[in-house]
Design an enzyme around this catalytic site. Structure first.
Site, short mmCIF file in Angstrom:
data_model
loop_
_atom_site.label_atom_id
_atom_site.label_comp_id
_atom_site.label_asym_id
_atom_site.label_seq_id
_atom_site.Cartn_x
_atom_site.Cartn_y
_atom_site.Cartn_z
N GLU A 23 26.02 -0.61 -24.40
CA GLU A 23 26.16 0.63 -23.53
C GLU A 23 24.69 1.74 -23.56
O GLU A 23 24.83 2.50 -23.29
CB GLU A 23 27.04 1.58 -24.69
N SER B 204 22.03 -3.98 -17.25
CA SER B 204 21.87 -2.74 -16.89
C SER B 204 22.47 -2.32 -15.36
O SER B 204 22.34 -1.13 -15.23
CB SER B 204 20.26 -2.67 -17.22
N GLY C 180 12.18 -9.52 -52.01
CA GLY C 180 12.31 -11.10 -51.92
C GLY C 180 14.70 -10.81 -51.26
O GLY C 180 14.52 -11.25 -50.82
N ARG D 275 15.06 -1.11 -60.00
CA ARG D 275 13.64 -2.16 -60.47
C ARG D 275 12.43 -1.90 -60.50
O ARG D 275 11.56 -0.93 -59.90
CB ARG D 275 13.40 -2.19 -58.55
C1 LIG Z 1 27.77 -7.42 -28.60
C2 LIG Z 1 28.14 -6.84 -27.36
C3 LIG Z 1 29.16 -6.66 -27.04
C4 LIG Z 1 29.02 -6.38 -25.43
N1 LIG Z 1 30.22 -5.42 -24.64
C5 LIG Z 1 30.79 -4.56 -23.75
C6 LIG Z 1 32.48 -4.91 -23.80
O1 LIG Z 1 32.87 -4.26 -24.04
N2 LIG Z 1 32.16 -4.88 -22.28
C7 LIG Z 1 30.58 -4.46 -21.34
O2 LIG Z 1 31.65 -4.43 -20.15
N3 LIG Z 1 29.52 -4.93 -21.47
C8 LIG Z 1 29.31 -5.19 -23.17
N4 LIG Z 1 28.53 -5.45 -23.15
C9 LIG Z 1 26.94 -5.71 -22.65
C10 LIG Z 1 26.17 -4.92 -22.75
O3 LIG Z 1 26.19 -3.71 -22.19
C11 LIG Z 1 24.76 -5.45 -21.82
O4 LIG Z 1 24.21 -5.86 -22.53
C12 LIG Z 1 23.92 -4.30 -21.33
O5 LIG Z 1 24.19 -3.09 -20.88
C13 LIG Z 1 22.66 -5.05 -21.31
O6 LIG Z 1 22.39 -5.77 -19.70
P1 LIG Z 1 22.22 -7.20 -19.82
O7 LIG Z 1 22.33 -7.67 -20.57
O8 LIG Z 1 21.86 -7.66 -19.04
O9 LIG Z 1 20.64 -6.80 -20.13
P2 LIG Z 1 19.43 -6.53 -18.96
O10 LIG Z 1 20.26 -5.37 -17.89
O11 LIG Z 1 19.17 -8.03 -18.19
O12 LIG Z 1 18.05 -5.95 -19.88
C14 LIG Z 1 17.17 -6.95 -19.81
C15 LIG Z 1 15.85 -6.14 -19.94
O13 LIG Z 1 15.55 -5.58 -18.94
C16 LIG Z 1 15.60 -4.27 -19.45
N5 LIG Z 1 15.55 -3.67 -17.84
C17 LIG Z 1 16.70 -3.28 -16.77
N6 LIG Z 1 16.66 -2.83 -16.41
C18 LIG Z 1 15.98 -1.78 -16.47
C19 LIG Z 1 14.67 -0.92 -16.19
N7 LIG Z 1 15.50 -0.14 -14.73
N8 LIG Z 1 14.01 0.01 -16.28
C20 LIG Z 1 13.10 -0.46 -17.76
N9 LIG Z 1 14.84 -1.43 -18.15
C21 LIG Z 1 14.81 -2.01 -17.40
C22 LIG Z 1 16.88 -3.98 -20.45
O14 LIG Z 1 16.46 -2.74 -21.38
C23 LIG Z 1 16.06 -5.15 -21.20
O15 LIG Z 1 15.17 -5.11 -22.24
C24 LIG Z 1 28.30 -5.60 -24.70
C25 LIG Z 1 26.78 -6.76 -24.93
C26 LIG Z 1 26.54 -7.13 -26.71
C27 LIG Z 1 25.46 -7.79 -26.35
#
Ligand SMILES: Cc1cc2nc3c(=O)[nH]c(=O)nc-3n(C[C@H](O)[C@H](O)[C@H](O)COP(=O)(O)OP(=O)(O)OC[C@H]3O[C@@H](n4cnc5c(N)ncnc54)[C@H](O)[C@@H]3O)c2cc1C
Length: 424
Positions: free
Chosen positions: A384, A133, A361, A289
Site C-alpha cells: 500500500e 509504485s 539467541g 531472564r
Molecule cells: C505481501 C504483499 C501483498 C500485496 N497485496 C497487494 C494487493 O492485494 N493488491 C495490489 O494491487 N498490490 C498488492 N501488493 C503490491 C504492493 O502494493 C507493491 O509491491 C508496492 O506498491 C511496491 O511496488 P513494487 O513492488 O512494484 O516496487 P517498485 O515500485 O518497483 O519499487 C522498488 C523500489 O523503488 C522505490 N521507488 C519507486 N518509485 C519511487 C519514487 N518515485 N521515489 C523514490 N523511490 C521510489 C520504492 O520505494 C522501492 O524501494 C502486495 C505486495 C506484497 C509484497
C-alpha cells in the site's frame, strides 16, 4: 487504561478479539507460518464474529461500526498474528470498501453482503509487473464491446487471489488519457480450494457471476505474512458486463487512490500491533531472564531500549487513531494516514529487531514469535505504498500546507493526483 479516543464499546470489542486470538490463533500461528497455510477455520470464525465487515453498514450485512473499531481489531489481531490481521484488513479495505464507496445500489446489494457477512473473501487487483509504485502505468486493457468490456492483463501480488472470489481490478479504457483513462471493474472467480471451502463451510458462493477468463496464478513464497494468500491474478479475454463497471469510465485511478488512503490506516494499525506484540514479549523476557546475577531488565541499557519502544508505540497510537478519527468525521485524512503508515511500519521493523536483540539467541529461533514478527513487519514498509512513496505523499501535502494555492505551480503534472503520487 481507557484511551481518550475510545468508548467502553471499543474496549470490549478489543477484549473480545484478544480472547479469540489467545484461544484460537496463538496455538496455530507458528505452524501456519511454517507451512504457509491459509487459516480457513479461524478466518471463518472471524467472519462469524462479524469481523469481516466491521465498518460496512448493517443493511449491507456488516456491523456498521466506526473506523476506530476496525483499526483496533486489526491492531489487536496483529499483536498475535499479522497474517490474520492482513486478511481482515485486505478483505475489508481493499476487497469490500471500493464497492461500498463507489458501487451502484445494485452492485452493493449483489456483492457486498457475501463479503461483509464473511461468506467469501474479496481483494483488489492493482499492481502489475510494470506498475508498482507507479500504478498509473497499468497495462491491463479493457476494450469496449457490446454490452460490456473485454479485459486482458495480469496482476501480481494480489492478496486473496487464490482463496478469494470477488475482486475490484483496474484496467485502461482510454490509453490516450493516462491516469484518467483507468477504470475499475468487479470480477469474480471461484476459490482455488473448493474442497477446503466445502469442508469448512466458508469461502465459496455458487451464485456469484463468475467471470470466465479470470483465474489466480503463481502463489508467492513469502518472507512474512506467510499464512496470508498472495498470488497473481490473470485476466485473459474476460468479458465483464457494463453492470460490473465500478464507477464511471476514467474514475478508476482517483477511486483507488481514495481506497489506498484508507488502506494505509489499516497497515498502520497492523504495524502498531506488531510493535506492541514484540514489545510485550521483550518486557516479559527482560523481567525473567537473568545474567550477571540479575534480571536483564535491571541493566539501564535494557530499560532505556524498552522506554524508547514504549514511547514510539504511544506516538504511533496517536498518529493512527487520529487518522481514523479524521476519516470517521469525514475530514481530509490522506496526509495523516500516510504519516501513520510511514511511522508505524518503520516502528514495527525497529521494535521487532529490538525485541530480537533483547531476547538474544532465543529471539533468533522460533521458540518465541519475535522472529516471525520481524519477518511480518518488513512488508508493512512495502505494501500500500513503500516508505519512499509515503514520504513523497507527505512532502506534497507539506508544500500545500505551507504555500497554499500557489503550491500547485510548484508541483509537476504527475503530482496532481489526489494522494500526490501515482502509486499504490
Ligand atoms: C505481501 C504483499 C501483498 C500485496 N497485496 C497487494 C494487493 O492485494 N493488491 C495490489 O494491487 N498490490 C498488492 N501488493 C503490491 C504492493 O502494493 C507493491 O509491491 C508496492 O506498491 C511496491 O511496488 P513494487 O513492488 O512494484 O516496487 P517498485 O515500485 O518497483 O519499487 C522498488 C523500489 O523503488 C522505490 N521507488 C519507486 N518509485 C519511487 C519514487 N518515485 N521515489 C523514490 N523511490 C521510489 C520504492 O520505494 C522501492 O524501494 C502486495 C505486495 C506484497 C509484497
Amino acid at each position: 487504561m481507557m484511551h481518550p479516543y475510545m468508548t467502553p464499546e471499543h474496549v470490549s470489542l478489543r477484549e473480545r478479539v484478544r480472547e479469540f486470538a489467545l484461544e484460537a490463533i496463538v496455538p496455530v500461528a507458528r505452524d501456519l507460518d511454517e507451512r504457509a497455510q491459509f487459516p480457513w477455520d479461524t478466518v471463518k470464525a472471524l467472519g462469524e464474529m462479524g469481523l469481516l465487515g466491521i465498518p460496512v453498514p448493517r443493511e449491507l450485512g456488516g456491523m456498521g461500526l466506526d473506523e476506530l473499531s476496525y483499526t483496533l481489531v486489526v491492531e489487536e489481531l496483529a499483536k498475535y498474528d499479522a497474517s490474520h490481521a492482513i486478511t481482515v484488513s485486505a478483505h475489508t479495505n481493499l476487497g469490500t470498501s471500493p464497492i461500498v464507496m463507489f458501487g451502484t445500489e445494485e452492485q452493493k446489494r449483489r456483492f457486498v453482503p457475501p463479503l461483509a457477512s464473511g461468506e467469501v473473501l474479496g481483494g483488489f487487483g492493482l499492481t502489475e509487473p510494470g506498475a508498482g509504485s507507479d500504478a498509473s502505468a497499468t497495462r491491463t486493457r479493457a476494450a469496449k464491446v457490446e454490452g460490456g468490456y473485454l479485459l486482458n492483463g495480469s496482476k501480481i501480488f494480489i492478496t486473496h487471489s487464490g482463496v478469494g472470489e470477488i475482486f475490484t481490478v483496474t484496467a485502461v479504457t482510454d490509453p490516450e488519457r493516462g491516469a484518467h483513462g483507468i477504470t475499475s471493474f468487479i470480477v469474480c472467480k471461484p476459490t482455488v480450494a473448493p474442497d477446503r471451502a466445502a469442508e469448512v463451510g466458508f469461502g465459496h458462493r455458487d451464485d456469484l457471476p463468475f467471470t470466465e477468463g479470470v483465474r489466480s496464478g503463481k502463489k508467492e513464497d513469502k518472507m512474512g505474512w506467510r499464512a496470508s494468500d498472495t498470488r497473481e491474478l490473470l485476466i485473459e479475454d474476460a468479458f465483464v458486463p457494463d453492470a460490473q463497471r465500478l464507477g464511471d469510465e476514467g474514475r478508476g485511478f482517483i477511486n483507488f487512490m481514495r481506497t489506498l488512503d484508507s488502506g494505509r490506516i489499516g497497515v498502520a494499525a497492523l504495524s502498531l500491533g506488531l510493535a506492541e506484540g514484540a514489545f510485550e514479549v521483550a518486557v516479559r523476557y527482560a523481567n525473567e531472564r537473568e545474567q550477571f546475577g540479575q534480571r536483564i531488565w535491571d541493566f539501564q541499557q535494557v530499560q532505556f531500549r524498552l522506554a524508547d519502544m514504549a514511547t514510539d508505540i504511544q506516538a504511533g497510537k496517536h498518529l493512527t487513531y487520529h487518522a481514523a478519527w479524521l476519516k470517521e468525521k469525514g475530514r481530509p485524512f490522506a496526509k495523516e494516514a500516510a504519516m501513520a503508515k510511514l511511522f508505524c511500519s518503520e516502528l514495527a521493523m525497529r521494535a521487532t529487531l529490538d525485541a530480537i536483540r533483547l531476547l538474544g539467541g532465543v529471539g533468533y529461533t522460533d521458540e518465541y514469535p519475535v522472529e516471525r514478527m520481524m519477518r511480518d513487519a518488513k512488508v508493512c514498509e512495502i505494501g500500500e505504498g513503500t516508505s519512499e512513496v509515503q514520504r513523497l505523499v507527505i512532502a506534497r501535502h507539506a508544500l500545500m500546507d505551507v504555500l497554499g494555492d500557489s503550491a500547485t505551480t510548484s508541483l509537476s503534472r504527475k503530482d496532481e493526483a489526489p494522494s500526490g503520487i501515482h502509486t499504490i
